[in-house]
Design an enzyme around this catalytic site. Structure first.
Site, mmCIF file in Angstrom:
data_model
loop_
_atom_site.group_PDB
_atom_site.id
_atom_site.type_symbol
_atom_site.label_atom_id
_atom_site.label_comp_id
_atom_site.label_asym_id
_atom_site.label_seq_id
_atom_site.Cartn_x
_atom_site.Cartn_y
_atom_site.Cartn_z
ATOM 1 N N MET A 75 0.830 -1.206 0.000
ATOM 2 C CA MET A 75 0.000 0.000 0.000
ATOM 3 C C MET A 75 0.860 1.250 0.000
ATOM 4 O O MET A 75 1.809 1.368 0.763
ATOM 5 C CB MET A 75 -0.914 -0.050 1.231
ATOM 6 C CG MET A 75 -1.851 1.116 1.340
ATOM 7 S SD MET A 75 -2.990 1.205 -0.073
ATOM 8 C CE MET A 75 -3.203 2.970 -0.206
ATOM 9 N N GLU A 76 0.450 2.179 -0.882
ATOM 10 C CA GLU A 76 1.283 3.348 -1.200
ATOM 11 C C GLU A 76 1.076 4.546 -0.274
ATOM 12 O O GLU A 76 1.287 5.687 -0.703
ATOM 13 C CB GLU A 76 0.970 3.784 -2.642
ATOM 14 C CG GLU A 76 -0.441 4.393 -2.859
ATOM 15 C CD GLU A 76 -1.485 3.415 -3.359
ATOM 16 O OE1 GLU A 76 -1.311 2.196 -3.123
ATOM 17 O OE2 GLU A 76 -2.480 3.853 -3.967
ATOM 18 N N ASN A 77 0.716 4.357 0.993
ATOM 19 C CA ASN A 77 0.529 5.483 1.921
ATOM 20 C C ASN A 77 1.670 6.488 1.776
ATOM 21 O O ASN A 77 2.829 6.109 1.725
ATOM 22 C CB ASN A 77 0.509 4.963 3.358
ATOM 23 C CG ASN A 77 -0.304 3.707 3.508
ATOM 24 O OD1 ASN A 77 -1.482 3.705 3.238
ATOM 25 N ND2 ASN A 77 0.348 2.609 3.880
ATOM 26 N N HIS A 123 6.178 -0.267 -8.028
ATOM 27 C CA HIS A 123 4.767 0.112 -8.164
ATOM 28 C C HIS A 123 4.358 1.070 -7.040
ATOM 29 O O HIS A 123 3.809 2.145 -7.302
ATOM 30 C CB HIS A 123 3.906 -1.155 -8.144
ATOM 31 C CG HIS A 123 2.440 -0.904 -8.250
ATOM 32 N ND1 HIS A 123 1.765 -0.943 -9.441
ATOM 33 C CD2 HIS A 123 1.520 -0.581 -7.311
ATOM 34 C CE1 HIS A 123 0.492 -0.670 -9.231
ATOM 35 N NE2 HIS A 123 0.310 -0.449 -7.943
ATOM 36 N N GLU A 124 4.639 0.689 -5.814
ATOM 37 C CA GLU A 124 4.213 1.533 -4.687
ATOM 38 C C GLU A 124 4.953 2.859 -4.714
ATOM 39 O O GLU A 124 4.374 3.910 -4.450
ATOM 40 C CB GLU A 124 4.432 0.829 -3.347
ATOM 41 C CG GLU A 124 3.763 -0.538 -3.212
ATOM 42 C CD GLU A 124 2.300 -0.572 -3.589
ATOM 43 O OE1 GLU A 124 1.603 0.447 -3.426
ATOM 44 O OE2 GLU A 124 1.832 -1.625 -4.081
ATOM 45 N N GLU A 160 -4.248 3.141 -10.751
ATOM 46 C CA GLU A 160 -3.735 1.765 -10.798
ATOM 47 C C GLU A 160 -3.277 1.359 -12.198
ATOM 48 O O GLU A 160 -2.192 0.801 -12.362
ATOM 49 C CB GLU A 160 -4.770 0.782 -10.247
ATOM 50 C CG GLU A 160 -5.067 0.976 -8.749
ATOM 51 C CD GLU A 160 -3.836 0.937 -7.851
ATOM 52 O OE1 GLU A 160 -2.761 0.516 -8.297
ATOM 53 O OE2 GLU A 160 -3.945 1.355 -6.676
HETATM 54 N N1 0A1 Z 1 -3.309 0.511 -3.794
HETATM 55 C C1 0A1 Z 1 -2.675 -0.744 -3.543
HETATM 56 C C2 0A1 Z 1 -3.603 -1.901 -3.485
HETATM 57 C C3 0A1 Z 1 -4.370 -2.084 -2.240
HETATM 58 C C4 0A1 Z 1 -5.743 -1.944 -2.256
HETATM 59 C C5 0A1 Z 1 -6.505 -2.197 -1.146
HETATM 60 C C6 0A1 Z 1 -5.865 -2.613 -0.011
HETATM 61 O O1 0A1 Z 1 -6.634 -2.925 1.083
HETATM 62 C C7 0A1 Z 1 -6.421 -4.022 1.805
HETATM 63 C C8 0A1 Z 1 -4.508 -2.768 0.041
HETATM 64 C C9 0A1 Z 1 -3.768 -2.477 -1.094
HETATM 65 C C10 0A1 Z 1 -1.758 -1.053 -4.725
HETATM 66 O O2 0A1 Z 1 -2.157 -0.844 -5.858
HETATM 67 O O3 0A1 Z 1 -0.664 -1.525 -4.506
HETATM 68 ZN ZN ZN Z 2 -1.344 0.265 -7.099
#
Ligand code: 0A1
Ligand code: ZN
Length: 882
Positions: A269-271, A303-304, A326
Site C-alpha cells: 500500500m502506497e501510503n 509500483h508503490e 492503478e
Molecule cells: N493501492 C494498492 C492496493 C491495495 C488496495 C486495497 C488494499 O486494502 C487491503 C490494500 C492495497 C496497490 O495498488 O498496490
Molecule cells: Zn497500485
C-alpha cells in the site's frame, strides 16, 4: 454483516462534497484492545450551497465524545451509530470538530483500519478503512494536511511511524510511555493515511534526488530479518532514479519509509511516505526466495513508489476512477521492469498474466469496464481489469501518440493536476491537448467491458503487387452491456518477407512512417501497394492492443516466422504458442472421444530450433518451451470445458516434448548451470528458468533418471529457486522422491512462514484426486492459520486457482470445500473470502456435470443470510444471468 439491502454506488451520482476538511490532527494512544483516537478536524462548508447536515462515515466505531469549537456537543445535536456520525445543525462556517473514538486493534480480523500483524500495530485505509479509525468524510476528493501524534508503551512499540516528516519525539515524563509527532505537508485523501507502531528493526540508506536533495530511506522489518531487505532497498533506489529519468518525477519528502508486515490483505500500500508491505514483497535471501520472488519484490517496490506521483500527488476524484492511479502505475512499473530486465521477456510475461487473469474475467460474469459505473463493494474492484487492462489502455495511448507526445501528455498531466483528485477524462484530455487528437472514441476502452475480437482476412495479388486486409472487429456482450460500439484499436504490424526481413510498407504508393493500423470501424479494409512478394503477416506486434486476434494463417507460415526470425520477439513467441494451442485444442477433442492425441512435427522442430538458437535469451527460450496453460486452453475452448481433458492434453504434449528432445534438453540443462554464488539478476534468473523448464520437461518422460535428476537438484540446490523448481517438478509425479522431498522441505523451513507458504501451495496444486484430502488435512496443520492471508492464499487460493482438475472435480467436492472455507472465513475477513470466491467465475463454461456442481455450491453460499457485502456481491454477480 449484511443488515440492509445492498446499496449500489453509481458514477452518475457523483457530487462534490458539501463539506471539506483542511487539516486533521490525530492523537492516537496505542493499546492492544483499547486504543483511543482523538481527531481534530478543521471543517468548512464547500462553497455556498444550501445548508447541509454534516454526515461523517464510520465503520464499526465506538464514539467516546464529540466537541465543536472546544465545547462538548449536546447529545440532541448529533446522531452517532457505528457507521455514521450526523451533526444535524452544523454551523455553516468553518469550525473545529473533535471526535474521540476507541478501537480494539487486536480483534480487528478484517485487517482494515487499525489492526495488529503479529505484535505490530499497523493500518490499512484504502479504500474505506479510515472510517474504521475515526468518523470522517472518507472519500478521496476530501484532501487534508495531517499531523499525527502517536503514543505507546516504550516496551511494546519502540518505533512509532506515520506519514510525512518527523516533527517531534520523546518520552512522556513520569511514565513508561513515549510519543512521536509526524507531519505530512502534502494534502492527501484519508485512504493514504498510515500509522505503524511496534518493535521493529530497520535498514537505512539514502538517495540524492535529481535536484540534489538527500532523502533518508528506511525499511522496517521484524528484528532478525534485516539481512533480507537489501534487494528491496536496492530496488527502491533504482525505482527512484528511473522515475526521474523516465518521467521527470522527483521524490518530495525528507524520508521514505517502508514497513513489512506479516498479515496483509493485498500486496502492498502506497501510503504517503510510509508504504506498508506484505512481507512477502520485501524479504528475500538466496536461501529463502526464488527468482520469481525477487522480481515481484522489484516490481511491487517500484509500483508503490511510483504511486507517489500517480496516486498520491495526483489522486482519484472517486473510486470509479481507480484505474487512473492503478492502470497508470502498473504501466509505469511494467516499463520499469522492461528497462531493468528484458523488454521482450517482460512483455510476454505481462501478456501471459493478462490473458490468464483479465481475459478470463472479461469473458465471465464478473466482467466490468476498466472504469466501472456501479459498485456494491469497492474492495471487489481491485481487479485484473482495473489494473492490467488499465495498464494496456495507457500503453495504447502511447502507441497511438508515439513516445514524444506521450511523454508530453504525461508532463502536462503532472503539471495540470498536481495536488488534485482527478478523473479519467482529465487524464486523457492531457493527451488530446498535446497531440491535437480527438480521443473520444478511445474513451470506449474505459467504458466498454469485454475483450474485442478481431478477424483478419488477407489477399495478395502478385500481378498488382498489392496486399488487401479485411479486418472486422466486435466486442462481445458483457453484464449490463448487451451491445457495443466499435473501438479505436492500434494494431501494430509488419509484413515479413521470405528472407525474414520486414518489407517496406506503402499505401497507394506512399510509404507508411510506422507499422500501426488504426481500426475504428466494425469492418475496414487496408490495401498495401508495392508489396514485392507474398508476405507473412505479423499482426498485433508487441501485443499492441488487448484483443483476441484470429488470422487464418497456416502452420507453415507460423513456422516461417521462426525460420525468418520475426523482428518482433513477442510474435515469435506467439507463433509457437498458437501452433501449440491448435494442437492442444484438437487433442482435447480427441481425448474426450477416447482417441489418441496427435503430435506435430512442425511444432517439435520449431521448439528444437529455438532450443538450439544460442542467440536467444534463455528466459525467452524458457517461455517458448512452456505450452499454453490449462486455464489458457479452457479459455480458448470457451464452453463445455472438461478440465481433465485440458490437463491430459497438456501433460501428453509436455511428455512428448521431453521424449523427443531429451538429448538437447539434457544438454541445455547442463549448459545453463551457472557456477558461483547465486545472483538475482535477470540474466542469471533466465538461465535458471531455462534450466528448470528442461528439468521439468525431462521429468515428464517419467524415466527414473529424470526423476532422479530432479531429486538430486532438490537435495543439492544452493538457492531457493532451484530447490523449489525441483520440488515443483516432483510435485507432479507420484513417486517416493516426492514424499521425501516434501517431508525434507518442511523440516528445513518450518521456522520460515514465507517459505512454508511455498510448501502449502505446491501440495495444494498436486493434480491428483488425493489432493483434496491432503488440503483438508493441511488446514489443520500447526503451520496453517486462517488469520493470515498469505497462508490462506498459499493453501486454499492455490487449490482453487492453480489446481484446475481438483478444484473442478466432477463430484463437486472441490467446490464444496472452497465454499465451506469461504463461509467460515467471511465473518472474519470478508475481503480475502470474496477473492477466493471469485475462483468460481468461469463456472458457466464447464461441461454440464461440473457446471451443476459449481452452481449448487454457489447457491448454497448465496443462501447464507449473514454474508458480508464483499462475498454477497461476488456470488450475486457470479450467478446473475447477465
Ligand atoms: N493501492 C494498492 C492496493 C491495495 C488496495 C486495497 C488494499 O486494502 C487491503 C490494500 C492495497 C496497490 O495498488 O498496490
Ligand atoms: Zn497500485
Amino acid at each position: 454483516m449484511r443488515t440492509e439491502e445492498p446499496r449500489p454506488v453509481r458514477l452518475e451520482d457523483y457530487r462534490p462534497p458539501d463539506w471539506v476538511i483542511g487539516t486533521v490532527d490525530l492523537d492516537v494512544a496505542l493499546h492492544p484492545t483499547a486504543t483511543t483516537v482523538r481527531a481534530k478536524l478543521a471543517v468548512r462548508p464547500n462553497g455556498s450551497g444550501a445548508p447541509a447536515p454534516l454526515v461523517l462515515d464510520g465503520d464499526d466505531l465506538t464514539l467516546r465524545s464529540v466537541r465543536l469549537d472546544g465545547k462538548p456537543l449536546p447529545t440532541e445535536s448529533f446522531v452517532a451509530t457505528p457507521d455514521r456520525l450526523t451533526i444535524t445543525q452544523a454551523p455553516q462556517r468553518p469550525f473545529e470538530l473533535e471526535i474521540e473514538t476507541v478501537l480494539d486493534p487486536s480483534n480487528n480480523t478484517k485487517l482494515m483500519g487499525l489492526y495488529r500483524a503479529g505484535a505490530t500495530y499497523c493500518t490499512q485505509c484504502e479504500a474505506e478503512g479510515f472510517r474504521r479509525i475515526t468518523y470522517f468524510l472518507d472519500r478521496p476528493d476530501v484532501m487534508a494536511v495531517y499531523t499525527t501524534r502517536i503514543e505507546a508503551e516504550k516496551s511494546e512499540a519502540p518505533i512509532l511511524l506515520s506519514n510525512g516528516n518527523l516533527a517531534a519525539a520523546g518520552d512522556i515524563a513520569g511514565t513508561s510511555r513515549h510519543f512521536a509527532v509526524w507531519h505530512d505537508p502534502f494534502p492527501k485523501p484519508s485512504y493514504l493515511f498510515a500509522l505503524v507502531g511496534g518493535n521493529l528493526a530497520s535498514v537505512g540508506d539514502s538517495f540524492t534526488t535529481m535536484s540534489g536533495r538527500k532523502v533518508r530511506l528506511a525499511i522496517y522489518v521484524e528484528p532478525g530479518k534485516e539481512d533480507r531487505c537489501h534487494y528491496a532497498m536496492d530496488s527502491l533506489k533504482r525505482a527512484m532514479r528511473w522515475d526521474e529519468v523516465a518521467f521527470g518525477r522527483e521524490y518530495d519528502l525528507d524520508i521514505f519509509m517502508i514497513v513489512a508486515v506479516s498479515a496483509f490483505n493485498m500486496g502492498a500500500m502506497e501510503n504517503k511516505g510510509l508504504n506498508v508491505f506484505n512481507d512477502k514483497f520485501i524479504l528475500a535471501s538466496p536461501a529463502t526466495a526464488t527468482d520469481g520472488d525477487y522480481s515481484s519484490i522489484e516490481a511491487v517496490i517500484a509500483h508503490e513508489y511510483f504511486h507517489n506521483w500517480t496516486g498520491d500527488r495526483i489522486t482519484c476524484r472517486d473510486w470509479f476512477q481507480l484505474c487512473l492511479k492503478e492502470g497508470l502505475t502498473v504501466f509505469r512499473d511494467q516499463e520499469f521492469t522492461a528497462d531493468q530486465r528484458s523488454r521482450a521477456v517482460e512483455r510476454i510475461s505481462d501478456v501471459r498474466g493478462l490473458r490468464a487473469h483479465q481475459f478470463v474475467e472479461d469473458a465471465g460474469p464478473l466482467a466490468h469496464p476498466v472504469r466501472p459505473t456501479l459498485y456494491h463493494e469497492i474492495n471487489n474492484f481491485y481487479t485484473a481489469t482495473v489494473y492490467e487492462k488499465g495498464a494496456e489502455v495507457v500503453r495504447m495511448i502511447k502507441t497511438l501518440l508515439g513516445e514524444a507526445a506521450f511523454r508530453a501528455g504525461m508532463d502536462l498531466y503532472f503539471k495540470r493536476h498536481d495536488g488534485q483528485a482527478a478523473t479519467v477524462e482529465q487524464f486523457v484530455q492531457c493527451f488530446a491537448d498535446v497531440s491535437g487528437r480527438d480521443m473520444r472514441q478511445f474513451m470506449r476502452w474505459y467504458s466498454q467491458a469485454g475483450t474485442p475480437e478481431i478477424k483478419v482476412e488477407s489477399r495478395y495479388d502478385p500481378a498488382a503487387r498489392s496486399l488487401r486486409l479485411e479486418i472486422t472487429q466486435s466486442v462481445p456482450p458483457t453484464p449490463g452491456q448487451p451491445t457495443k460500439q466499435p473501438m479505436l484499436i492500434p494494431l501494430a504490424f509488419g509484413l515479413v518477407g521470405g528472407n525474414g526481413e520486414d518489407l517496406p510498407l506503402a499505401v497507394d504508393g506512399r510509404p507508411l512512417s510506422r507499422g500501426v493500423l488504426e481500426l475504428t470501424e466494425p469492418q475496414q479494409s487496408f490495401v498495401f501497394t508495392s508489396v514485392t512478394e507474398r508476405p507473412v503477416l505479423s499482426l498485433n506486434r508487441g501485443f499492441s492492443a488487448p484483443i483476441k486476434l484470429t488470422v487464418p494463417i497456416g502452420a507453415d507460415d507460423l513456422l516461417r516466422f521462426l525460420a525468418a526470425h520475426d523482428s518482433d520477439a513477442f510474435n515469435r513467441w506467439q507463433a509457437i504458442q498458437s501452433l501449440a494451442m491448435t494442437l492442444l485444442l484438437g487433442n482435447v477433442v480427441a481425448l474426450r472421444s477416447g482417441e489418441e492425441p496427435r503430435l506435430d512435427d512442425g511444432l517439435m522442430n520449431a521448439l528444437e530450433t529455438v532450443l538450439k538458437d544460442r542467440a536467444l535469451e534463455p528466459a525467452f527460450v524458457a517461455l517458448t518451451l512452456s505450452p499454453p496453460s490449462e486455464a489458457d486452453i479452457a479459455r480458448e475452448i470457451g464452453r463445455d470445458v472438461d478440465p481433465d481433458a485440458a490437463f491430459a492434453a497438456r501433460r501428453r504434449l509436455r511428455a512428448a516434448i521431453g521424449r523427443r528432445h531429451s538429448a538437447v534438453l539434457a544438454a541445455t540443462y547442463e549448459r545453463m548451470i551457472t557456477a558461483g554464488p547465486y545472483r538475482p539478476d535477470a540474466q542469471s534468473a533466465g538461465r535458471r528458468a531455462l534450466k528448470n523448464v528442461c528439468l521439468d520437461l525431462l521429468a515428464m518422460t517419467e524415466s527414473d533418471a529424470a526423476i532422479g535428476r530432479a531429486f538430486a537438484q532438490y537435495q543439492n540446490a544452493d538457492n531457493m529457486t532451484d530447490r523449489v523448481a525441483a520440488l515443483d517438478t516432483l510435485m507432479a509425479h507420484d513417486r517416493p522422491e516426492r514424499a521425501a522431498a516434501f517431508e525434507d522441505f518442511y523440516q528445513r523451513y518450518a521456522d520460515d512462514p514465507l517459505v512454508i507458504d511455498k510448501w502449502f501451495a505446491l501440495q495444494a496444486a498436486i493434480p491428483e484426486p488425493a489432493t483434496l484430502d491432503r488440503v483438508r488435512a493441511l488446514t489443520r496443520h500447526a503451520a496453517f492459520s486462517a488469520a493470515n492471508p498469505n497462508r490462506i492464499r498459499a493453501l486454499i487460493g492455490s487449490f482453487a486457482q492453480a489446481n484446475q482438475t481438483q478444484f473442478n472435480r466432477s463430484d463437486g467436492a472441490g467446490y464444496n470445500f472452497v465454499a465451506d472455507f469461504v463461509l467460515e472465513l467471511d465473518p472474519k475477513n470478508p475481503q480475502v473470502a470474496a477473492r477466493l470466491m471469485s475462483a468460481f467465475r468461469s463456472w458457466r463454461t464447464l461441461e454440464a456435470r461440473r457446471r451443476a456442481q459449481a452452481e449448487a455450491s454457489l447457491r448454497r453460499v448465496a443462501a447464507n443470510t449473514t454474508l458480508s457485502r464483499d462475498v454477497h456481491d461476488i456470488v450475486a454477480r457470479t450467478l446473475a444471468d447477465k
